[in-house]
Design a protein around this motif. Structure first.
Motif, PDB file in Angstrom:
ATOM      1  N   LEU A 253      15.247  41.320  36.973  1.00  0.00           N
ATOM      2  CA  LEU A 253      16.488  41.941  36.484  1.00  0.00           C
ATOM      3  C   LEU A 253      16.763  41.593  35.025  1.00  0.00           C
ATOM      4  CD1 LEU A 253      19.146  41.635  39.351  1.00  0.00           C
ATOM      5  CD2 LEU A 253      17.960  43.673  38.541  1.00  0.00           C
ATOM      6  N   LYS A 254      17.141  42.620  34.269  1.00  0.00           N
ATOM      7  CA  LYS A 254      17.577  42.414  32.887  1.00  0.00           C
ATOM      8  C   LYS A 254      19.070  42.695  32.727  1.00  0.00           C
ATOM      9  CE  LYS A 254      13.121  43.486  30.750  1.00  0.00           C
ATOM     10  NZ  LYS A 254      12.406  44.348  29.761  1.00  0.00           N
ATOM     11  N   SER A 255      19.626  43.499  33.619  1.00  0.00           N
ATOM     12  CA  SER A 255      21.049  43.848  33.565  1.00  0.00           C
ATOM     13  C   SER A 255      21.629  43.754  34.971  1.00  0.00           C
ATOM     14  CB  SER A 255      21.229  45.263  33.002  1.00  0.00           C
ATOM     15  OG  SER A 255      22.586  45.667  33.050  1.00  0.00           O
ATOM     16  N   LEU A 256      22.733  43.013  35.115  1.00  0.00           N
ATOM     17  CA  LEU A 256      23.380  42.836  36.413  1.00  0.00           C
ATOM     18  C   LEU A 256      24.882  43.047  36.265  1.00  0.00           C
ATOM     19  CD1 LEU A 256      23.380  42.022  39.396  1.00  0.00           C
ATOM     20  CD2 LEU A 256      23.467  39.624  38.672  1.00  0.00           C
ATOM     21  N   THR A 257      25.434  43.928  37.091  1.00  0.00           N
ATOM     22  CA  THR A 257      26.867  44.218  37.083  1.00  0.00           C
ATOM     23  C   THR A 257      27.436  43.999  38.477  1.00  0.00           C
ATOM     24  OG1 THR A 257      26.604  45.867  35.322  1.00  0.00           O
ATOM     25  CG2 THR A 257      28.623  45.965  36.623  1.00  0.00           C
ATOM     26  N   ILE A 258      28.444  43.132  38.570  1.00  0.00           N
ATOM     27  CA  ILE A 258      29.154  42.888  39.835  1.00  0.00           C
ATOM     28  C   ILE A 258      30.649  42.980  39.527  1.00  0.00           C
ATOM     29  CG2 ILE A 258      29.443  41.354  41.810  1.00  0.00           C
ATOM     30  CD1 ILE A 258      26.897  39.918  40.991  1.00  0.00           C
ATOM     31  N   ASN A 259      31.232  44.145  39.734  1.00  0.00           N
ATOM     32  CA  ASN A 259      32.630  44.383  39.385  1.00  0.00           C
ATOM     33  C   ASN A 259      33.509  44.492  40.624  1.00  0.00           C
ATOM     34  OD1 ASN A 259      31.678  46.560  36.652  1.00  0.00           O
ATOM     35  ND2 ASN A 259      32.100  44.388  36.616  1.00  0.00           N
ATOM     36  N   ASN A 260      34.733  43.932  40.509  1.00  0.00           N
ATOM     37  CA  ASN A 260      35.777  44.125  41.532  1.00  0.00           C
ATOM     38  C   ASN A 260      35.263  43.867  42.945  1.00  0.00           C
ATOM     39  OD1 ASN A 260      37.571  45.152  39.432  1.00  0.00           O
ATOM     40  ND2 ASN A 260      36.327  46.998  39.488  1.00  0.00           N
ATOM     41  N   SER A 261      34.575  42.740  43.122  1.00  0.00           N
ATOM     42  CA  SER A 261      33.990  42.405  44.428  1.00  0.00           C
ATOM     43  C   SER A 261      34.604  41.152  45.036  1.00  0.00           C
ATOM     44  CB  SER A 261      32.469  42.228  44.283  1.00  0.00           C
ATOM     45  OG  SER A 261      31.863  43.396  43.784  1.00  0.00           O
ATOM     46  N   GLN A 262      35.758  40.718  44.515  1.00  0.00           N
ATOM     47  CA  GLN A 262      36.441  39.529  45.029  1.00  0.00           C
ATOM     48  C   GLN A 262      35.543  38.286  44.954  1.00  0.00           C
ATOM     49  OE1 GLN A 262      39.808  39.770  46.128  1.00  0.00           O
ATOM     50  NE2 GLN A 262      39.552  41.786  45.213  1.00  0.00           N
ATOM     51  N   LEU A 263      34.681  38.260  43.949  1.00  0.00           N
ATOM     52  CA  LEU A 263      33.758  37.137  43.783  1.00  0.00           C
ATOM     53  C   LEU A 263      34.533  35.912  43.307  1.00  0.00           C
ATOM     54  CD1 LEU A 263      30.620  36.982  44.055  1.00  0.00           C
ATOM     55  CD2 LEU A 263      30.509  37.156  41.568  1.00  0.00           C
ATOM     56  N   VAL A 264      34.417  34.795  44.042  1.00  0.00           N
ATOM     57  CA  VAL A 264      35.137  33.566  43.669  1.00  0.00           C
ATOM     58  C   VAL A 264      34.197  32.520  43.089  1.00  0.00           C
ATOM     59  CG1 VAL A 264      36.932  33.904  45.398  1.00  0.00           C
ATOM     60  CG2 VAL A 264      34.883  32.622  46.012  1.00  0.00           C
ATOM     61  N   LYS A 265      32.888  32.748  43.190  1.00  0.00           N
ATOM     62  CA  LYS A 265      31.923  31.791  42.672  1.00  0.00           C
ATOM     63  C   LYS A 265      30.673  32.521  42.206  1.00  0.00           C
ATOM     64  CE  LYS A 265      29.337  27.612  43.960  1.00  0.00           C
ATOM     65  NZ  LYS A 265      29.014  26.662  45.063  1.00  0.00           N
ATOM     66  N   LEU A 266      30.204  32.148  41.019  1.00  0.00           N
ATOM     67  CA  LEU A 266      28.974  32.729  40.489  1.00  0.00           C
ATOM     68  C   LEU A 266      27.796  31.923  41.036  1.00  0.00           C
ATOM     69  CD1 LEU A 266      28.305  35.055  38.525  1.00  0.00           C
ATOM     70  CD2 LEU A 266      28.008  33.334  36.747  1.00  0.00           C
TER      71      LEU A 266
ATOM     72  N   ARG B 290      17.576  46.717  36.601  1.00  0.00           N
ATOM     73  CA  ARG B 290      19.020  46.944  36.520  1.00  0.00           C
ATOM     74  C   ARG B 290      19.608  47.024  37.929  1.00  0.00           C
ATOM     75  NH1 ARG B 290      22.579  51.436  36.074  1.00  0.00           N
ATOM     76  NH2 ARG B 290      24.350  51.023  34.707  1.00  0.00           N
ATOM     77  N   MET B 291      20.757  46.360  38.125  1.00  0.00           N
ATOM     78  CA  MET B 291      21.419  46.397  39.426  1.00  0.00           C
ATOM     79  C   MET B 291      22.929  46.453  39.216  1.00  0.00           C
ATOM     80  SD  MET B 291      21.280  43.671  42.616  1.00  0.00           S
ATOM     81  CE  MET B 291      19.642  44.176  43.142  1.00  0.00           C
ATOM     82  N   VAL B 292      23.596  47.324  39.966  1.00  0.00           N
ATOM     83  CA  VAL B 292      25.059  47.470  39.909  1.00  0.00           C
ATOM     84  C   VAL B 292      25.609  47.259  41.314  1.00  0.00           C
ATOM     85  CG1 VAL B 292      26.993  48.985  39.391  1.00  0.00           C
ATOM     86  CG2 VAL B 292      24.933  49.063  37.961  1.00  0.00           C
ATOM     87  N   ILE B 293      26.555  46.327  41.453  1.00  0.00           N
ATOM     88  CA  ILE B 293      27.197  46.036  42.732  1.00  0.00           C
ATOM     89  C   ILE B 293      28.699  46.262  42.565  1.00  0.00           C
ATOM     90  CG2 ILE B 293      27.665  44.254  44.462  1.00  0.00           C
ATOM     91  CD1 ILE B 293      25.050  42.911  43.612  1.00  0.00           C
ATOM     92  N   SER B 294      29.244  47.178  43.359  1.00  0.00           N
ATOM     93  CA  SER B 294      30.667  47.504  43.233  1.00  0.00           C
ATOM     94  C   SER B 294      31.482  47.072  44.443  1.00  0.00           C
ATOM     95  CB  SER B 294      30.833  49.010  42.998  1.00  0.00           C
ATOM     96  OG  SER B 294      30.224  49.751  44.041  1.00  0.00           O
ATOM     97  N   LYS B 295      30.812  46.560  45.487  1.00  0.00           N
ATOM     98  CA  LYS B 295      31.529  46.041  46.650  1.00  0.00           C
ATOM     99  C   LYS B 295      30.659  44.999  47.347  1.00  0.00           C
ATOM    100  CE  LYS B 295      30.165  50.237  49.163  1.00  0.00           C
ATOM    101  NZ  LYS B 295      30.660  51.390  49.941  1.00  0.00           N
ATOM    102  N   ARG B 296      31.302  44.155  48.132  1.00  0.00           N
ATOM    103  CA  ARG B 296      30.616  43.012  48.724  1.00  0.00           C
ATOM    104  C   ARG B 296      29.463  43.428  49.639  1.00  0.00           C
ATOM    105  NH1 ARG B 296      33.454  38.201  48.158  1.00  0.00           N
ATOM    106  NH2 ARG B 296      32.285  37.299  49.907  1.00  0.00           N
ATOM    107  N   SER B 297      29.578  44.567  50.270  1.00  0.00           N
ATOM    108  CA  SER B 297      28.534  45.004  51.202  1.00  0.00           C
ATOM    109  C   SER B 297      27.230  45.343  50.482  1.00  0.00           C
ATOM    110  CB  SER B 297      29.013  46.221  51.994  1.00  0.00           C
ATOM    111  OG  SER B 297      29.339  47.296  51.126  1.00  0.00           O
ATOM    112  N   GLU B 298      27.295  45.549  49.160  1.00  0.00           N
ATOM    113  CA  GLU B 298      26.093  45.884  48.395  1.00  0.00           C
ATOM    114  C   GLU B 298      25.370  44.646  47.874  1.00  0.00           C
ATOM    115  OE1 GLU B 298      27.838  50.144  46.671  1.00  0.00           O
ATOM    116  OE2 GLU B 298      27.551  48.426  45.339  1.00  0.00           O
ATOM    117  N   TYR B 299      25.936  43.455  48.142  1.00  0.00           N
ATOM    118  CA  TYR B 299      25.323  42.216  47.678  1.00  0.00           C
ATOM    119  C   TYR B 299      23.961  42.050  48.354  1.00  0.00           C
ATOM    120  CZ  TYR B 299      26.217  37.912  45.078  1.00  0.00           C
ATOM    121  OH  TYR B 299      26.209  36.924  44.122  1.00  0.00           O
TER     122      TYR B 299
END
Length: 428
Positions: free
Chosen positions: A156-169, A138-147
């Motif tokens: 990984l079975k669970s991945l969360t990337i919220n509110n990180s200004q991500l423009v491309k997956l 499990r991994m949770v990323i809430s800001k770009r610096s945590e990438y």
């Protein structure tokens, strides 16, 4: 090289299980350096060591001229078997597919006598991977610096990337084969890679992105995703129409389309047999398709839409429609109706895919007949009021009545005659 896995050891001579079941283990492979001879040379021997909770010192197996068989038929499922001659043990391995393939490739290089960076492990001093180093799931990323700079863990079975200004997956995310839950809400995604459709996700959250700008839904045609996905969130994406491939997601239980720009739902929505929760609040819906009556929904939320009043003009037009001519109907439509009427099985390959789609997605006339709107005149908008008998909980604004669109199979059908008589009474 060392990998974390689950291993069951079976002795081929006695057919006895040395371990009653697969246990968490560390499997290591590398060269063992022998003592220097009189000439100062050393001899390297390739060995494999199996560490487990029951045997922390490890069972050692020589590799050169000691491999009985290596079975890799199910390596893509993370399963393989390595058999040794002495002792006559089979190691039944279950592991992450990517790690397992890497380990087997390293084994092959060693058997071929080639040197590789993964074989530089001093096997004599090898130890088990500590418990604290268990695979990250499990991994949770809430800001770009945590990438993660070094990439995502393959486990990984669970991945969360919220509110990180991500423009491309990134494509790397689409290669995480163990991933079942992905949440990339609150970013600036305009497109999803087609490769995401190859993942067997069960939960996918794409809310508050910009997918409505390009309306590229190729990724929804992925076979694995369409068969596994149970929860999908597409809220707040500026969608102007319902994504067409979505009606084939027969495992979908919850669908969130809140805060978009949808004006209609398709008749083909009746194909979503597993759907139990449908959220379409704060859109621009003017009506609902009559096919919504075919769904068995626990919760339907249509609050905050622009449902229009009863369409008297369409109803009067239908009541004055002339009897259809006796011209023959298309053969494909007659075939689809026959299959549907007699509930014939649809084995894959025996029926054209276009016919299966027609049977599963085409509108039904109120008389129950499968029909197909070949003409614009066959569709009548907001002419009936749905009963919602198959919906347990309905949330909507009491300020507007909800009316449904219908498609008639012909003006001579029983439903058409009944509707026309009703409208005749209303307008007389």
């Amino acid at each position: 090289m060392k990998i974390l896995c689950e291993v069951q050891v079976v002795n081929r001579s006695t057919q006895a299980n040395k371990t009653p079941r697969a246990v968490k283990s560390t499997l290591a492979i590398g060269y063992k350096q022998s003592a220097r001879d009189a000439n100062g040379n050393t001899k390297k021997e390739l060995e494999m060591v199996l560490f487990s909770g029951q045997n922390k010192t490890g069972n050692r197996y020589k590799v050169k001229d000691n491999i009985h068989a290596v079975h890799t038929k199910f390596v893509l499922d993370g399963k393989a078997t390595i058999g040794f001659l002495q002792p006559p043990d089979n190691l039944l391995i279950k592991c992450d597919p990517i790690q397992l393939k890497g380990f087997l490739q390293t084994l092959k290089l060693g058997m071929d006598g080639k040197d590789a960076i993964n074989l530089r492990l001093n096997i004599a001093a090898a130890t088990a991977i500590p418990q604290k180093a268990q695979p990250q799931v499990r991994m949770v990323i809430s800001k770009r610096s945590e990438y993660p700079i070094k990439g995502f863990p393959r486990t990984l079975k669970s991945l969360t990337i919220n509110n990180s200004q991500l423009v491309k997956l990134s494509f790397e995310i689409c290669t995480l084969r163990n991933l079942t839950k992905l949440d990339v809400s609150g970013n600036k995604l305009t497109k999803i890679p087609m490769e995401l459709g190859r993942l067997a996700l069960t939960s996918l959250h794409l809310g508050s992105n910009l997918l409505g700008e390009q309306n590229d839904w190729c990724w929804l045609r992925g076979t694995k995703l369409s068969q596994s996905l149970g929860e999908l969130d597409l809220s707040g994406n500026g969608l102007t129409y319902f994504p067409p491939p979505l009606v084939k997601f027969q495992a979908l239980v919850s669908l969130n389309l809140n805060n978009n720009l949808l004006s209609r739902l398709p008749f083909a929505i009746r194909r979503l047999h597993a759907l139990r929760k449908l959220y379409v609040c704060s859109n621009k819906l003017e009506s609902l398709p009559s096919a919504v009556e075919d769904l068995r929904i626990d919760l339907l939320d249509v609050w905050g839409n622009c449902f229009k009043e009863f369409n008297a003009d369409a109803a009067q037009q239908m009541s004055q429609q002339k009897v259809a001519s006796n011209s023959p109907q298309p053969l494909w439509l007659l075939a689809a109706r026959a299959v549907d009427k007699h509930k014939l099985p649809l084995p894959a390959g025996s029926v054209p895919a276009v016919l299966i789609d027609l049977i599963c997605e085409a509108p039904r006339c109120p008389c129950g007949e499968l029909c197909y709107a070949q003409r614009k005149e066959d569709l009548f908008q907001r002419v009936v009021q749905p009963k919602f008998t198959s919906i347990k909980n309905l949330t909507y604004s009491r300020e507007h009545q909800i009316y449904a669109d219908v498609v008639l199979c012909g003006s001579s059908c029983s439903a058409s005659v009944q509707l026309k008589e009703l409208f005749r009474i209303i307008f007389s």
